[in-house]
Design an enzyme around this catalytic site. Sequence first.
Site, short mmCIF file in Angstrom:
data_model
loop_
_atom_site.label_atom_id
_atom_site.label_comp_id
_atom_site.label_asym_id
_atom_site.label_seq_id
_atom_site.Cartn_x
_atom_site.Cartn_y
_atom_site.Cartn_z
N HIS A 105 46.92 72.90 41.25
CA HIS A 105 46.75 71.47 41.05
C HIS A 105 47.93 70.92 40.24
O HIS A 105 48.40 71.56 39.31
CB HIS A 105 45.44 71.19 40.31
CG HIS A 105 44.93 69.80 40.53
ND1 HIS A 105 44.17 69.45 41.62
CD2 HIS A 105 45.10 68.65 39.82
CE1 HIS A 105 43.88 68.17 41.58
NE2 HIS A 105 44.44 67.65 40.49
N ASP A 107 43.28 76.15 42.34
CA ASP A 107 42.90 74.79 42.00
C ASP A 107 41.38 74.70 41.91
O ASP A 107 40.67 75.10 42.84
CB ASP A 107 43.43 73.82 43.08
CG ASP A 107 43.03 72.38 42.84
OD1 ASP A 107 42.60 72.04 41.72
OD2 ASP A 107 43.14 71.58 43.79
N SER A 151 44.94 64.22 44.37
CA SER A 151 44.01 64.31 43.26
C SER A 151 43.11 63.08 43.22
O SER A 151 42.43 62.79 44.20
CB SER A 151 44.79 64.50 41.95
OG SER A 151 43.93 64.88 40.90
#
Length: 407
Positions: A377, A347, A194
């Site tokens: 995610h 995601d 991320s």
Amino acid sequence: MESFHALALTAGILVAFVLLVLIATYRNSFKVEIPPDVDQPAKLRLYHFMYILIGILAKNLESLGITEEHTLLRLIADGLPASRDSKLFIKDLHFDEVPVRIYLPRVPSANKRRGVLVFHGGCGIFGSIRSHERICRHIARKSDSVVVSVGYRLSPDHKYPAQTLDCLAATVHFLKTAENYGVDPDRIIICGDSAGGTFTASVCQELANRRDIPKIRAQVLIYPLLQALNFNLPSHQKNGFIAFLSQERAVYFVLKYLNKDCSMKEAILAGSHVPESINLKYRKWINPDLIPEVFRLDYKPPLPTSFLPQVHEETKELFETRFSPLLAEDAVVCCLPDTCIITCEHDVLRDDGLLYKKRLEDNNIKVTWHHIQEGFHCALGFFGYGIFSFPSSSKIVNHTVNFIKGY
């Protein structure tokens, strides 16, 4: 005894009432789409519900002046402490004043080991060395590597770009001192998920043309954020209301990370922060047409929007390569190390990874790509919690370990 039961019942009713009030007041916050093909949909729905409740509680505590919103979220993101690991020597240190935790296999090695730097995710606002403890231990054990987890400073306490600068400083220090830890300085890999993936890409770009230190051998980008110009790519549309990181929350966290006014969220979602000249300049790299057709099914181009100069002036950081590595020039990209990119189908950031994959390949960089069809995610954050984890969490870590072992 009866008075105790009565008190417990009253407390239970009060808690239930408060929860019902919160749910009724913030009912739009609970809007979520859980696709049937996502990893363990019922569990994901439950976790998302808990996450939203905690977020609402954090907002209310902040409005009451009790604690800041991010403080509670950090506490939750850190997870539970891990038990003792007899196979690793674990020590907290500082690399150029940046706190790190180093994981060294206890079994002696005849040769110098590879080194792995880990930049945790968490939007640059939360996450920590502790949140990635289980992940780092697993990588160290399974790949027989010396792992360094970097505890970079967090926003909003420390303003952007303190996070990237900390990661850069820790990386340079490790490259210069690797042999002190039994590490071959020519076999150092950086890994991030991320926002940690953003920092990984940024650090590799900043070091690409350095000649005074060893080169980074490879990088691992796990569902990274790599651009902030277009939040209407196919993955943003498809996963607009997905659990944990919806299209709206992605922009919200970007603004929170940069200490910006979150009222600009709608303008950025619409793309009103990008002047036409910049859109034209970067269309060759950020364009839905560059994404494989299988990922563009049902995609609808957004309606044209008006440019808002004031929003652009307030968010100029979004156009820096330090924040949006996808905007780096080819002269930088062509010098990057071998790369592993891991994307998840469910995601909003999926297409950032796909676009960067194409850019790297166009510049003859070796790319290993893994796509987790049922992944979402934040899946990595659940790794190592047994029945509370997800199969996709293990897939991501296993792909990471197998890639690292190749170097």
